[in-house]
Motif scaffolding. Structure first.
Motif, PDB file in Angstrom:
ATOM      1  N   LEU A   5      50.163 -14.609  40.547  1.00 14.11           N
ATOM      2  CA  LEU A   5      50.916 -15.552  39.720  1.00 14.11           C
ATOM      3  C   LEU A   5      49.964 -16.505  39.005  1.00 14.11           C
ATOM      4  N   MET A   6      48.905 -16.919  39.680  1.00 15.53           N
ATOM      5  CA  MET A   6      47.916 -17.794  39.051  1.00 15.53           C
ATOM      6  C   MET A   6      47.345 -17.142  37.795  1.00 15.53           C
ATOM      7  N   LEU A   7      46.996 -15.863  37.880  1.00  9.71           N
ATOM      8  CA  LEU A   7      46.446 -15.164  36.715  1.00  9.71           C
ATOM      9  C   LEU A   7      47.489 -15.018  35.614  1.00  9.71           C
ATOM     10  N   GLU A   8      48.730 -14.727  36.000  1.00  8.44           N
ATOM     11  CA  GLU A   8      49.800 -14.606  35.006  1.00  8.44           C
ATOM     12  C   GLU A   8      49.997 -15.931  34.266  1.00  8.44           C
ATOM     13  N   VAL A   9      49.979 -17.021  35.001  1.00 12.65           N
ATOM     14  CA  VAL A   9      50.177 -18.335  34.389  1.00 12.65           C
ATOM     15  C   VAL A   9      48.970 -18.706  33.528  1.00 12.65           C
ATOM     16  N   CYS A  10      47.761 -18.380  33.992  1.00 12.09           N
ATOM     17  CA  CYS A  10      46.569 -18.656  33.183  1.00 12.09           C
ATOM     18  C   CYS A  10      46.614 -17.884  31.865  1.00 12.09           C
ATOM     19  N   ALA A  11      47.052 -16.626  31.928  1.00 13.64           N
ATOM     20  CA  ALA A  11      47.149 -15.824  30.709  1.00 13.64           C
ATOM     21  C   ALA A  11      48.131 -16.457  29.721  1.00 13.64           C
ATOM     22  N   ALA A  12      49.276 -16.892  30.232  1.00 17.32           N
ATOM     23  CA  ALA A  12      50.282 -17.516  29.367  1.00 17.32           C
ATOM     24  C   ALA A  12      49.795 -18.864  28.853  1.00 17.32           C
ATOM     25  N   ALA A  13      49.097 -19.624  29.701  1.00 16.78           N
ATOM     26  CA  ALA A  13      48.570 -20.922  29.283  1.00 16.78           C
ATOM     27  C   ALA A  13      47.511 -20.749  28.202  1.00 16.78           C
ATOM     28  N   ALA A  14      46.674 -19.731  28.333  1.00 17.34           N
ATOM     29  CA  ALA A  14      45.651 -19.459  27.322  1.00 17.34           C
ATOM     30  C   ALA A  14      46.298 -19.112  25.985  1.00 17.34           C
ATOM     31  N   GLU A  15      47.351 -18.333  26.047  1.00 17.12           N
ATOM     32  CA  GLU A  15      48.058 -17.931  24.823  1.00 17.12           C
ATOM     33  C   GLU A  15      48.732 -19.103  24.147  1.00 17.12           C
ATOM     34  N   ARG A  16      49.266 -20.020  24.968  1.00 20.08           N
ATOM     35  CA  ARG A  16      50.023 -21.153  24.417  1.00 20.08           C
ATOM     36  C   ARG A  16      49.153 -22.401  24.203  1.00 20.08           C
ATOM     37  N   GLY A  17      47.900 -22.362  24.621  1.00 17.56           N
ATOM     38  CA  GLY A  17      47.032 -23.523  24.475  1.00 17.56           C
ATOM     39  C   GLY A  17      47.348 -24.648  25.433  1.00 17.56           C
ATOM     40  N   ILE A  18      47.912 -24.327  26.585  1.00 20.37           N
ATOM     41  CA  ILE A  18      48.276 -25.341  27.574  1.00 20.37           C
ATOM     42  C   ILE A  18      47.076 -25.614  28.487  1.00 20.37           C
ATOM     43  N   PRO A  19      46.619 -26.858  28.568  1.00 20.94           N
ATOM     44  CA  PRO A  19      45.434 -27.166  29.382  1.00 20.94           C
ATOM     45  C   PRO A  19      45.737 -27.135  30.875  1.00 20.94           C
ATOM     46  N   ILE A  20      44.776 -26.654  31.649  1.00 19.15           N
ATOM     47  CA  ILE A  20      44.936 -26.561  33.092  1.00 19.15           C
ATOM     48  C   ILE A  20      43.828 -27.319  33.808  1.00 19.15           C
ATOM     49  N   ALA A  21      44.061 -27.605  35.098  1.00 18.82           N
ATOM     50  CA  ALA A  21      43.049 -28.228  35.952  1.00 18.82           C
ATOM     51  C   ALA A  21      43.031 -27.501  37.283  1.00 18.82           C
ATOM     52  N   LEU A  22      41.904 -27.618  37.982  1.00 13.87           N
ATOM     53  CA  LEU A  22      41.697 -26.960  39.273  1.00 13.87           C
ATOM     54  C   LEU A  22      41.397 -28.015  40.322  1.00 13.87           C
ATOM     55  N   TYR A  23      42.107 -27.953  41.443  1.00  9.37           N
ATOM     56  CA  TYR A  23      41.921 -28.956  42.503  1.00  9.37           C
ATOM     57  C   TYR A  23      41.817 -28.244  43.847  1.00  9.37           C
ATOM     58  N   GLY A  24      40.686 -28.429  44.528  1.00  6.15           N
ATOM     59  CA  GLY A  24      40.510 -27.826  45.843  1.00  6.15           C
ATOM     60  C   GLY A  24      39.277 -26.950  45.898  1.00  6.15           C
ATOM     61  N   GLY A  25      38.910 -26.553  47.111  1.00  6.58           N
ATOM     62  CA  GLY A  25      37.760 -25.682  47.282  1.00  6.58           C
ATOM     63  C   GLY A  25      36.440 -26.419  47.175  1.00  6.58           C
TER      64      GLY A  25
END
Length: 267
Positions: free
Chosen positions: A96-116
Motif C-alpha cells: 500500500l505504501m508503494l501504491e500511495v507513493c505512486a499516486a502521490a508522485a503522479e499528483r504532486g502530493i508531498p510526503i514525509a517519512l517518520y521512523g527507523g
C-alpha cells in the motif's frame, strides 16, 4: 477528520474494526483526503494488532476511529470472508505504501517519512526516488528509540508541518506507531499511514516473504526465520491466543448467536 464516503464494508474482529477494501479503493481514499486538506490515520492490521487492541481498550478505540484499517495479514482476510465479506482481499502495508507513493508522485502530493534509523531512512529515500522520480519527499525524521521529550516532540511536529507534507508514513512498529499517530491525529494536518517494517523492506535491509508464502498465510513463519530473536515472543503470545477466539467468533456468527451487518465506512 474527513467525511469522504467509502464503498467498503467493515467487520468487527475481536472488537477491532477491519475494512474490506482493495488497494485501489484504499489508495483513492487516502489520496483524496490528502489532496483536499483532510487529515486522518490509516492502520495496516494484522493478528498482532488485533490481539494488542483486544487487550488494550484505549488502543482499540484509537484504531477504531481511524480513517481506514486495512487487512494487512491473510488471517484477517480469512476472517473477513468467514464473516460474510466474500470478496475480501489483502491490503498489505508495504505494498500500500508503494501504491500511495505512486499516486502521490503522479499528483504532486508531498510526503514525509517518520521512523527507523537515519541510515535506513536515507537509503529508503534514495530507493523511492529511483522508483518514483517525481515523488516529492519533503521531510524525513528518525526519532530516538526512547520516548521523545515534550520539546523534542513539538520540534518534530513543527518540522513536519513546515515541510508542507500531506502524507506521513510512520514506521515505529505496532502498537507504538498506532499510539503515536493517534496522539498526533489532531496536531498534524495530513494523512498518517502506519507501515511497520515497510521502511526496512523497501530500503532492502530485510527480505520480504515470496508471494507464494504470503498466499499460504505463512509469512509469519518466514519472518520468524529471518528475525527470530525479535519476533519469537510476539508470535508465541499472539497466534495461539488469536486462533480460538477467532474460531469462536466465526462459529457464533454462523450459528446466528451474533449477527454482523455490512457497515459503510464514514470516518
Amino acid at each position: 477528520m474527513s467525511s469522504v464516503s467509502s464503498p467498503s464494508q467493515a467487520r468487527d474482529i475481536l472488537g477491532m474494526r477491519v475494512d474490506a477494501v482493495s488497494y485501489a479503493q484504499a489508495t483513492a481514499k487516502i489520496i483524496e483526503v490528502a489532496s483536499t486538506g483532510g487529515q486522518g490515520v490509516v492502520c495496516a492490521a494484522n493478528v498482532h494488532m488485533v490481539m494488542a487492541s483486544h487487550q488494550d481498550p484505549e488502543l482499540r478505540s484509537a484504531i477504531n476511529r481511524s480513517l481506514l484499517v486495512t487487512p494487512d495479514g491473510m488471517p484477517l482476510v480469512g476472517m473477513l470472508r468467514a464473516l460474510g465479506v466474500r470478496g475480501a482481499q489483502r491490503v498489505y502495508g508495504p505494498t500500500l505504501m508503494l501504491e500511495v507513493c505512486a499516486a502521490a508522485a503522479e499528483r504532486g502530493i508531498p510526503i514525509a517519512l517518520y521512523g527507523g534509523e537515519d541510515a535506513t531512512v536515507a537509503t529508503l529515500e534514495v530507493k523511492l526516488l529511483c522508483r518514483f522520480p517525481t515523488l516529492r519527499i519533503v521531510h524525513r525524521c528518525s526519532p530516538p528509540f526512547r520516548p521523545a521529550t515534550s520539546a523534542e516532540d513539538q520540534d518534530q511536529v513543527e518540522a513536519i508541518i513546515a515541510s508542507g507534507a500531506r502524507l506521513l508514513f510512520v514506521a515505529l512498529g505496532c502498537p507504538k506507531q498506532e499510539r503515536w499517530m493517534d496522539q498526533h491525529r489532531d496536531r498534524l494536518p495530513l494523512v498518517q499511514l502506519g507501515v511497520g517494517a515497510a521502511f526496512a523492506f523497501h530500503a532492502g535491509l530485510v527480505s520480504q516473504a515470496p508471494r507464494w508464502i504470503q498466499r499460504l498465510s505463512l509469512e509469519w513463519l518466514f519472518r520468524l526465520c529471518m528475525e527470530p530473536r525479535r519476533l519469537w515472543y510476539r508470535y508465541l503470545s499472539t497466534i495461539p491466543a488469536f486462533m480460538p477466539r477467532a474460531a469462536l467468533q466465526v462459529l457464533r456468527y454462523h450459528t446466528g448467536a451474533v449477527k454482523v451487518d455490512p457497515v459503510k465506512i464514514s470516518p
